[in-house]
Structure formats: structure tokens, C-alpha cells
Design a protein around this motif. Structure first.
Motif, PDB file in Angstrom:
ATOM      1  N   ILE A 220       0.698  -1.032  -0.139  1.00  0.00           N
ATOM      2  CA  ILE A 220      -0.116  -0.138  -0.102  1.00  0.00           C
ATOM      3  C   ILE A 220       0.846   1.314   0.044  1.00  0.00           C
ATOM      4  O   ILE A 220       0.558   2.144  -0.503  1.00  0.00           O
ATOM      5  CB  ILE A 220      -0.943  -0.167   1.154  1.00  0.00           C
ATOM      6  N   THR A 221       1.920   1.118   0.721  1.00  0.00           N
ATOM      7  CA  THR A 221       2.925   2.304   0.699  1.00  0.00           C
ATOM      8  C   THR A 221       3.480   2.820  -0.476  1.00  0.00           C
ATOM      9  O   THR A 221       3.668   3.833  -0.891  1.00  0.00           O
ATOM     10  CB  THR A 221       3.984   2.107   1.771  1.00  0.00           C
ATOM     11  N   ASN A 222       4.047   1.686  -1.477  1.00  0.00           N
ATOM     12  CA  ASN A 222       4.308   1.877  -2.659  1.00  0.00           C
ATOM     13  C   ASN A 222       3.468   2.539  -3.470  1.00  0.00           C
ATOM     14  O   ASN A 222       3.747   3.264  -4.287  1.00  0.00           O
ATOM     15  CB  ASN A 222       4.862   0.409  -3.136  1.00  0.00           C
ATOM     16  N   VAL A 223       2.174   2.171  -3.549  1.00  0.00           N
ATOM     17  CA  VAL A 223       1.196   2.735  -4.465  1.00  0.00           C
ATOM     18  C   VAL A 223       0.726   4.305  -3.961  1.00  0.00           C
ATOM     19  O   VAL A 223       0.816   4.998  -5.001  1.00  0.00           O
ATOM     20  CB  VAL A 223      -0.165   2.089  -4.248  1.00  0.00           C
ATOM     21  N   LEU A 224       1.114   4.487  -2.662  1.00  0.00           N
ATOM     22  CA  LEU A 224       0.878   6.007  -2.412  1.00  0.00           C
ATOM     23  C   LEU A 224       1.988   6.601  -2.779  1.00  0.00           C
ATOM     24  O   LEU A 224       1.863   7.861  -3.133  1.00  0.00           O
ATOM     25  CB  LEU A 224       0.505   5.889  -0.879  1.00  0.00           C
ATOM     26  N   GLN A 225       3.235   6.167  -2.677  1.00  0.00           N
ATOM     27  CA  GLN A 225       4.193   6.767  -3.012  1.00  0.00           C
ATOM     28  C   GLN A 225       4.434   6.994  -4.544  1.00  0.00           C
ATOM     29  O   GLN A 225       4.837   8.159  -5.023  1.00  0.00           O
ATOM     30  CB  GLN A 225       5.821   5.890  -2.665  1.00  0.00           C
ATOM     31  N   GLY A 226       3.580   6.260  -5.528  1.00  0.00           N
ATOM     32  CA  GLY A 226       3.733   6.506  -6.783  1.00  0.00           C
ATOM     33  C   GLY A 226       2.144   7.034  -7.264  1.00  0.00           C
ATOM     34  O   GLY A 226       1.867   6.960  -8.406  1.00  0.00           O
ATOM     35  N   LEU A 227       1.608   7.541  -6.375  1.00  0.00           N
ATOM     36  CA  LEU A 227       0.177   7.729  -6.816  1.00  0.00           C
ATOM     37  C   LEU A 227      -0.096   9.116  -7.872  1.00  0.00           C
ATOM     38  O   LEU A 227      -0.986   9.013  -8.771  1.00  0.00           O
ATOM     39  CB  LEU A 227      -0.627   8.440  -5.429  1.00  0.00           C
ATOM     40  N   ALA A 228       0.813   9.989  -7.816  1.00  0.00           N
ATOM     41  CA  ALA A 228       0.771  11.067  -8.922  1.00  0.00           C
ATOM     42  C   ALA A 228       0.956  10.491 -10.327  1.00  0.00           C
ATOM     43  O   ALA A 228       0.333  10.935 -11.172  1.00  0.00           O
ATOM     44  CB  ALA A 228       1.483  12.297  -8.556  1.00  0.00           C
ATOM     45  N   GLY A 229       1.840   9.700 -10.296  1.00  0.00           N
ATOM     46  CA  GLY A 229       2.057   8.937 -11.836  1.00  0.00           C
ATOM     47  C   GLY A 229       0.982   8.125 -12.101  1.00  0.00           C
ATOM     48  O   GLY A 229       0.297   8.054 -13.140  1.00  0.00           O
ATOM     49  N   ILE A 230       0.398   7.490 -11.025  1.00  0.00           N
ATOM     50  CA  ILE A 230      -0.807   6.428 -11.359  1.00  0.00           C
ATOM     51  C   ILE A 230      -2.116   7.286 -11.644  1.00  0.00           C
ATOM     52  O   ILE A 230      -2.662   6.991 -12.587  1.00  0.00           O
ATOM     53  CB  ILE A 230      -1.232   5.652  -9.880  1.00  0.00           C
ATOM     54  N   ARG A 231      -2.267   8.356 -11.035  1.00  0.00           N
ATOM     55  CA  ARG A 231      -3.565   9.227 -11.422  1.00  0.00           C
ATOM     56  C   ARG A 231      -3.418  10.089 -12.671  1.00  0.00           C
ATOM     57  O   ARG A 231      -4.269  10.018 -13.416  1.00  0.00           O
ATOM     58  CB  ARG A 231      -3.642  10.346 -10.296  1.00  0.00           C
ATOM     59  N   SER A 232      -2.047  10.244 -13.103  1.00  0.00           N
ATOM     60  CA  SER A 232      -2.109  10.943 -14.165  1.00  0.00           C
ATOM     61  C   SER A 232      -2.255   9.820 -15.576  1.00  0.00           C
ATOM     62  O   SER A 232      -2.766  10.059 -16.418  1.00  0.00           O
ATOM     63  CB  SER A 232      -0.340  11.361 -14.447  1.00  0.00           C
ATOM     64  N   ARG A 233      -1.716   8.673 -15.200  1.00  0.00           N
ATOM     65  CA  ARG A 233      -2.094   7.561 -16.301  1.00  0.00           C
ATOM     66  C   ARG A 233      -3.719   7.077 -16.411  1.00  0.00           C
ATOM     67  O   ARG A 233      -4.206   6.962 -17.308  1.00  0.00           O
ATOM     68  CB  ARG A 233      -1.218   6.242 -15.816  1.00  0.00           C
ATOM     69  N   GLN A 234      -4.239   7.280 -15.184  1.00  0.00           N
ATOM     70  CA  GLN A 234      -5.836   7.180 -15.197  1.00  0.00           C
ATOM     71  C   GLN A 234      -6.474   7.956 -16.077  1.00  0.00           C
ATOM     72  O   GLN A 234      -7.437   8.059 -16.773  1.00  0.00           O
ATOM     73  CB  GLN A 234      -6.234   7.139 -13.557  1.00  0.00           C
TER      74      GLN A 234
END
Length: 239
Positions: A220-234
Motif C-alpha cells: 500500500i505504501t508503494n502505491v501511495l508513493q507513486g500515486l501522482a504517476g498513477i493518477r496521471s495515467r488514469q
């Protein structure tokens, strides 16, 4: 599938804790629930870890959570070598996804122990549906008491995912601890999380659990650390 893995790890953990010693002492691990706020979204979920071995160790991780309306799920693996009075070295790999956007990480993790102080760091590379880029995490943990940990640290994943965080964990009784984690970062990122952990693997003080048993579950920590990149891709996929 990751939800089933988390459930399977939880079931195995329950069986291990109920099994007579010394069989149960060959295993360690943790179950945890997490709840809080990430930016403007509610996060709730759970993680499970199961480890075998002492000096040489193998650990399996699983996680499932809901972040706002999105599902977060993942699995991970650690290969560890530890000298419990001095240091830990390990290799890790995990796969996670947030609503069909993948984040995969491989890296090296390490810890150095100096009395009540632990310096922990992880460096590696992340790939998947977001930008391929190096990442790094550094934490300074202090144990003012054997069952209390205070931590300050930071992480860097890309130009939009720099973070700092503060946290604490206190073991109350019978392997049950409570923890909090507060973070802030670029682009007005913030989170406030809290939860409970249950450790199995014998009766130990919190500092010894952290240095002798299962490594932290990072999914879960890893996903939160990469959240901006994930949201941009979404956002790109939604166009």
C-alpha cells in the motif's frame, strides 16, 4: 487474485499461530488493518505477511484496499539476510495495481542497527503503466522504549512524488500494536493513516519484532508513493 492471496496468507497465519510450538516458531509475520484519508479520498484495507527463516528468510506479502472508488491490490516477495544485532540486507519485488493501472517495483532493502536507532533504506526501479524510473525510501526509526517506535523519513519516486512522513507504533499486548502515519509532499499531497497490527512468531518486544521477524509490508505504501504517476495515467486512459 490478490484478494485471494491476502485471504490465503491470513488463513495460513491463523493456522500457524494455533499450531503447537516449535513448528509455529519457524514462522513469523503480521496482519494489519489500515484506515485514513489520502488527499480527498478515504482509504481502508488490509495487508498480510508470512515469513519463514531467521538469518536467511523468505517473505510473502499481500494487500487489498479501497481508495475512494478505486480498488488497490498487490502481492510481493522478499529474500532477506539478517544479523539481528547489526543489519539486514534483502531483495524485494512486488506488483500492485490501482484500478487497472500497474505499478511494479524491484529493489534492494537494508537496515543498520545502532542501539535504539535503526536506519532503513530501499532503492530500486519501478515499471508498469507509469513512467519507468528509479525510486528511493529512507527512514530513521527511534525506539525510546522497547515497545514504542517513532519514525521520520522520506521517499522519491518521480518529479511529482517527493514525500516526507512522520509516524509512530506502540505495541500494547499479545503482539497487538497501533500505528499512525502522516505524510505530505509535492502537488499538495497529504495523508493521515492509522491502524492495528497483529504480530505472530512468539512473545517479543516491538524493537525485536522489527529486527528479527517479518520485514514491513510495502505494498500500500508503494502505491501511495507513486500515486501522482498513477493518477496521471488514469486520466490518460479516461480520455
Amino acid at each position: 487474485m490478490p484478494q485471494r492471496i491476502v485471504l490465503a496468507l491470513a488463513i495460513v497465519a491463523g493456522m500457524v499461530t494455533a499450531w503447537p510450538t516449535p513448528f509455529a516458531q519457524a514462522f513469523s509475520g503480521q496482519l494489519q488493518g489500515i484506515y485514513g484519508q489520502v488527499e480527498n479520498d478515504e482509504l481502508e484495507g488490509g495487508e498480510a505477511s508470512l515469513a519463514v527463516g531467521s538469518r536467511f528468510g523468505l517473505q510473502l506479502d499481500g494487500a487489498y484496499a479501497e481508495l475512494g472508488e478505486d480498488q488497490l491490490k498487490g502481492v510481493g516477495l522478499h529474500l532477506l539476510y539478517r544479523e539481528s544485532e547489526s543489519y539486514l540486507l534483502g531483495l524485494l519485488a512486488d506488483h500492485a495495481e490501482l484500478q487497472d493501472v500497474d505499478l511494479n517495483r524491484v529493489g534492494v532493502e537494508g537496515e543498520l542497527y545502532a542501539g535504539p536507532v535503526t536506519l532503513a533504506a530501499t532503492i530500486g526501479h519501478q515499471i508498469g503503466d507509469i513512467d519507468d524510473i528509479a525510486f528511493g525510501v529512507v527512514d530513521l526509526r527511534w525506539y525510546p522504549g522497547a515497545d514504542l517506535m517513532l519514525v521520520a523519513g522520506g521517499s522519491l519516486a518521480d518529479s511529482e512524488d517527493d514525500r516526507v512522513h512522520l509516524g509512530a507504533e506502540y505495541q500494547m499486548m499479545g503482539g497487538v500494536s497501533g500505528y499512525v502515519d502522516l505524510a505530505a509532499g509535492e502537488n499538495r499531497y497529504d495523508h493521515a493513516l492509522a491502524g492495528l497490527r497483529y504480530y505472530f512468531g512468539g512473545d517479543k518486544e516491538l524493537m525485536q519484532r522489527h529486527r528479527r521477524e517479518a520485514a514491513p509490508n510495502p505494498i500500500i505504501t508503494n502505491v501511495l508513493q507513486g500515486l501522482a504517476g498513477i493518477r496521471s495515467r488514469q486520466q490518460e486512459l479516461a480520455r
